[in-house]
Write an enzyme that holds these catalytic residues in place. Structure first.
Site, PDB file in Angstrom:
ATOM      1  N   ASP A   1      67.136  33.249  59.420  1.00 34.24           N
ATOM      2  CA  ASP A   1      67.108  33.903  58.105  1.00 34.24           C
ATOM      3  C   ASP A   1      68.495  33.799  57.481  1.00 34.24           C
ATOM      4  OD1 ASP A   1      66.540  35.449  55.905  1.00 34.24           O
ATOM      5  OD2 ASP A   1      66.595  37.358  57.000  1.00 34.24           O
TER       6      ASP A   1
ATOM      7  N   PHE B   1      40.653  31.118  58.154  1.00 38.93           N
ATOM      8  CA  PHE B   1      41.300  30.902  56.868  1.00 38.93           C
ATOM      9  C   PHE B   1      41.847  32.168  56.223  1.00 38.93           C
ATOM     10  CE2 PHE B   1      39.005  26.962  57.276  1.00 38.93           C
ATOM     11  CZ  PHE B   1      39.914  26.049  56.775  1.00 38.93           C
TER      12      PHE B   1
ATOM     13  N   ASP C   1      25.928  27.786  59.464  1.00 38.34           N
ATOM     14  CA  ASP C   1      26.703  28.492  60.495  1.00 38.34           C
ATOM     15  C   ASP C   1      25.980  29.766  60.922  1.00 38.34           C
ATOM     16  OD1 ASP C   1      28.800  28.865  62.282  1.00 38.34           O
ATOM     17  OD2 ASP C   1      30.011  29.998  60.841  1.00 38.34           O
TER      18      ASP C   1
END
Length: 522
Positions: A382, A79, A192
């Protein structure tokens, strides 16, 4: 450690320091003049409106970089990124875990981050838990500033020492169980637990051990049952796989760690995550292989009790601490463990790191043709020549190139690239993400990686070549590299040929899978 409030308290555990430009109502204590003496032309500007409330932490937005200087990257997870950061006012160094909001794709993801902050504040002041110094949120990310554990991972310290005893393993385990016993007594299950989540505060020989990464942790009440499958494959308890578990699952994970400490390999092993899970459910723990014949009865007894498949019959944290093998001045012998244990432990740690290094090489060692092609692709996407690509530009650009990706895959590509969570990707991010979407085990990619390690183009990777390549990445010492060679070297000629390299890269790597919630069919 500073005082903290449990979740739900109205006071902030870590109030942000007032900025130099903080506004104060006219007439408040310390004002230069009373309201009556201020002329309209000299009246202070109206106070700035308060910062908007962040949707994740539910507190005013704040720029972490106004308080800390964020430096080099220390690690990268599913994350976000952990970086070294320095407090501008004091010069003190911390670790800053930056969680991109774009990666928080579900309500559960947001709740996990919110709960991680609550739990770390709740556990503040406990000597065995890494301290959260502050939590900040801006438009793009959540930033958790924590004490810096500069001593590295627990297993790396053991390997660096070169030898250890049952007594030392007993002492380490006692510290780990004391930390988790504290968490359980305060109503927290970690969920965990694994060696990587126990760090040493400093490089000092007697540095304290700290539990970290509470991203999957939960508050619990006596008798409460949890059903989501979370954790890291080797360490998951059988009742977690059966979707009915409580704090006993943490004891199982520590039991797996003890087994590894004593013999160097995990008790439940297979070539895939699915295979590991089936092995866990079968529950057979091997005490017949070496070095178990030379390990004390007390150690084996404790492992059996911690790895009991029935959580109701499993030993509790309190009873582990009172077990004769683990008690201070208990019966754990002080004789050195077999050197082969340390060798296997090195292999277990080093193999994962080597594969990660090789995958990074694959991502970073594109041919000139591939780079040229990707560079042109980036330029064509782009459309406004801003130097960055938005998700809309990415979607349109891929469609023009005839790349058939679903909307979900486009989003996945965008999220994989957008490391800082600012909603756009630059050229370097684009290269990395494009490689991420390709299969890393494609023949040409594997050959490119092999050539990177095979410095003299002899068709073999030698110890010296592997050492040179991995030293460039700051990953391993010579002893670990020798262990890797022997592990991969199927024909025992002291070097790695291309076939052996490919076999290693294509071998199942369960720890490469995300540790988040799983849908498991067994």
């Amino acid at each position: 450690m500073g005082n903290c409030c449990p979740p739900g308290s109205s006071s902030e555990p870590d109030p942000p320091p007032a900025s130099s430009g903080s506004s104060r109502p006219a007439g408040s204590a310390g004002a230069a003049a009373s309201p009556a003496t201020i002329s309209p032309s000299a009246a202070p500007a109206p106070a700035k409106p308060p910062a908007p409330i962040g949707p994740v932490l539910g507190r005013p937005m704040e720029d972490v970089k106004s308080i800390y200087t964020v430096g080099k990257e220390l690690g990268r997870g599913q994350f976000g990124v952990t970086s070294l950061c320095t407090h501008k006012a004091t010069g003190q160094r911390f670790a800053c875990k930056t969680i991109s909001k774009r990666k928080l794709s579900t309500k559960e993801d947001v709740e996990d981050v919110r709960r991680e902050v609550q739990i770390m504040y709740h556990l503040a002041g406990q000597p065995g838990v890494v301290e959260l110094k502050g939590a900040y949120e801006d438009k793009h990310a959540v930033h958790l500033v924590m004490e810096l554990c500069a001593g590295g991972e627990l297993f790396d310290r053991i390997i660096a020492k070169g030898h250890y005893t049952e007594h030392a393993a007993s002492s380490l385990l006692r510290t780990i169980v004391e930390i988790i016993h504290t968490c359980h007594s305060m109503g927290v299950i970690h969920r965990d637990l694994k060696p990587e989540n126990f760090l040493l505060l400093s490089k000092d020989e007697h540095a304290p051990l700290k539990a970290t990464d509470f991203g999957l942790s939960v508050f619990f009440k006596e008798g409460e049952v949890f059903r989501d499958i979370v954790g890291s494959a080797y360490y998951i308890a059988p009742e977690v796989l059966k979707r009915s578990y409580g704090p006993e699952a943490d004891i199982w994970s520590i039991g797996v760690m003890l087994y590894i400490l004593l013999c160097g390999v995990p008790p439940f092993w297979a070539e895939s995550e699915h295979g590991i899970f089936n092995s866990i459910l079968r529950g057979h723990v091997d005490f017949s292989s070496e070095p178990w014949s030379r390990i004390s009865h007390g150690a084996k007894d404790l492992v059996r009790r911690m790895l009991h498949s029935d959580p109701k019959q499993r030993i509790s944290a309190y009873d582990v601490l009172n077990h004769p093998w683990i008690k201070e001045d208990g019966e754990a012998p002080d004789t050195p463990l077999d050197n082969a244990v340390l060798g296997r432990l090195k292999q277990f740690r080093a193999m994962n790191q080597f594969k990660k290094a090789a995958l990074r090489v694959i991502a970073g060692c594109l041919s000139e043709e591939e780079i040229r092609g990707l560079k042109e692709m980036f330029k064509s996407m782009d459309s406004d020549n801003s130097g960055t690509i938005t998700v809309d530009e990415l979607r349109k650009g891929l469609a023009k190139k005839g790349t058939k990706l679903t909307e979900a895959e486009v989003q996945q590509l965008m999220e994989a690239a957008d490391a800082d969570g600012n909603g756009t990707i630059d050229y370097e991010e684009f290269i990395t993400a494009t490689m991420h979407m390709n299969r890393m085990d494609r023949e040409e990619h594997l050959y490119t990686a092999f050539q990177y390690f095979d410095k003299d183009n002899s068709g073999y990777i030698t110890i010296e070549e592997l050492e040179q390549a991995l030293r460039e990445k700051g990953l391993m010492d010579g002893r670990e590299i020798k262990d890797i060679i022997s592990e991969v070297d199927a024909d025992n000629d002291g070097r790695i040929n291309y076939t052996e390299f490919v076999a290693m890269m294509r071998k199942g790597d369960p720890e490469a899978n995300p540790k988040k919630r799983r849908d498991v069919v067994l």
